[in-house]
Design an enzyme around this catalytic site. Structure first.
Site, PDB file in Angstrom:
ATOM      1  N   ALA A   5       0.870  -1.176   0.000  1.00  0.00           N
ATOM      2  CA  ALA A   5       0.000   0.000   0.000  1.00  0.00           C
ATOM      3  C   ALA A   5       0.906   1.225   0.000  1.00  0.00           C
ATOM      4  CB  ALA A   5      -0.880  -0.015   1.239  1.00  0.00           C
TER       5      ALA A   5
ATOM      6  N   GLY B 112       0.726  -4.983   0.926  1.00  0.00           N
ATOM      7  CA  GLY B 112      -0.447  -5.125   0.058  1.00  0.00           C
ATOM      8  C   GLY B 112      -0.151  -5.868  -1.238  1.00  0.00           C
TER       9      GLY B 112
ATOM     10  N   GLU C 163      -0.370  -9.407  -0.309  1.00  0.00           N
ATOM     11  CA  GLU C 163      -1.794  -9.698  -0.086  1.00  0.00           C
ATOM     12  C   GLU C 163      -2.556  -9.798  -1.409  1.00  0.00           C
ATOM     13  OE1 GLU C 163      -1.819  -6.332   2.728  1.00  0.00           O
ATOM     14  OE2 GLU C 163      -2.922  -7.675   4.066  1.00  0.00           O
TER      15      GLU C 163
ATOM     16  N   GLU D 139       4.455  -4.967   7.482  1.00  0.00           N
ATOM     17  CA  GLU D 139       3.647  -3.914   8.114  1.00  0.00           C
ATOM     18  C   GLU D 139       4.064  -3.608   9.545  1.00  0.00           C
ATOM     19  OE1 GLU D 139       2.456  -6.213   6.094  1.00  0.00           O
ATOM     20  OE2 GLU D 139       0.960  -5.335   4.767  1.00  0.00           O
TER      21      GLU D 139
END
Ligand code: COA
Length: 259
Positions: free
Chosen positions: A65, A110, A113, A133
């Site tokens: 992200a 992300g 993911e 993270e």
């Protein structure tokens, strides 16, 4: 439809979606997320597409992200960001057409993911998978805590999540995170060869196979078996099932229509 931060190529019923923000290692800002949502909706309805390959431009698959966009957000905004990202990735996971991640480089946060939401992952030996993270004071918010544990087990998932350390393509393959690991130059060809194998199969059957496997993971064994029997039975109403079995008995290749 035109996209600014994605490239879309369709050839021989295989759509290749490339996240194309290489100067930021393809980090997922709101625009990339919006475009991913749109492209998967477009591909779901295109009759000329049977399988989707997802990859990244340059040296990253997706490096996570967008940390710049996250940095200033408060709790409510972070929560809604996670819910939105989860819904985009859930739509990918629920795609009735198989989605193959071709992980060419960094698949962090992300990006890891996103790869986890795909049905298969083919890794370049140069890929780096990780969920860093916690190094930012965060946890994975786009499904990583749930999908990684389901895919590789609680112990390995917690190892990656709590250390934040990346693993390479070979290690990802060893622990079952990647379906295959190949030399970087063979990555797209390998993903396409998985796609070609799938394109020979009944599209409705593949869609129901995805629904059976994913649906079963959220159920008890008995409930999962009931789901499987229901989906297996539902294929009796399809032209593809008649064609596939007739073709086998006639010793000829099947010509599936997806009906
Ligand atoms: N969000 C926003 N920008 C990112 C990014 C991310 N997740 N990952 C990389 N970038 C940007 C960098 O800020 C840099 O931009 P700049 O040139 O404007 O400074 C550019 O992409 C190149 O990255 P850089 O860090 O210079 O490359 P590197 O080769 O030194 O390191 C990584 C590569 C992947 C190790 C490093 O970029 C990184 O750790 N990224 C963050 C990974 C992460 O924590 N993801 C989870 C987010 S929740």
């Amino acid at each position: 439809m035109a996209y600014d931060l994605l490239l879309l190529d369709v050839a021989d019923r295989v759509a290749t979606v490339t996240v194309n923000r290489p100067d930021k290692l393809n980090a997922l800002n709101d625009q990339v997320m919006g475009e991913l949502e749109s492209v998967f909706a477009e591909l779901a309805s295109r009759d000329d597409v049977g399988v989707i390959i997802l990859t990244g431009s340059g040296r990253a698959f997706v490096a996570g992200a967008d940390i710049k966009a996250i940095a200033a957000r408060q709790s409510a905004e972070l929560g809604s960001m996670a819910r939105h990202g989860q819904s985009v990735f859930r739509a990918i996971e629920r795609s009735t057409k198989p989605v193959i991640a071709a992980v060419n480089g960094f698949a962090l946060g992300g990006g890891c993911e996103l790869a986890l939401a795909c049905h298969l992952r083919v890794a370049s030996a140069q890929a780096k998978f990780g969920l860093p993270e916690v190094t930012l004071g965060l946890i994975p918010g786009y499904g990583g805590t749930q999908r990684l544990a389901r895919l590789v087990g609680r112990g390995r998932a917690l190892e990656l999540i709590l250390t934040g350390l990346p693993i390479d393509g070979a290690e990802a393959h060893r622990i079952g995170l990647a379906n295959a690991v190949v030399a970087p130059e063979a990555l797209l060809d390998t993903a396409r060869s998985f796609a070609r194998a799938m394109l020979k199969n009944g599209p409705v059957a593949m869609a129901r196979a995805i629904a059976a496997v994913d649906g079963g993971l959220d159920r008890t064994l008995d409930e999962g078996l009931a789901l499987e029997a229901q989906l297996f039975g539902s294929l009796g109403d399809t032209a593809d099932m008649r064609e596939g079995t007739a073709a086998f008995l006639a010793k000829r290749p099947a010509g599936f229509t997806g009906k």
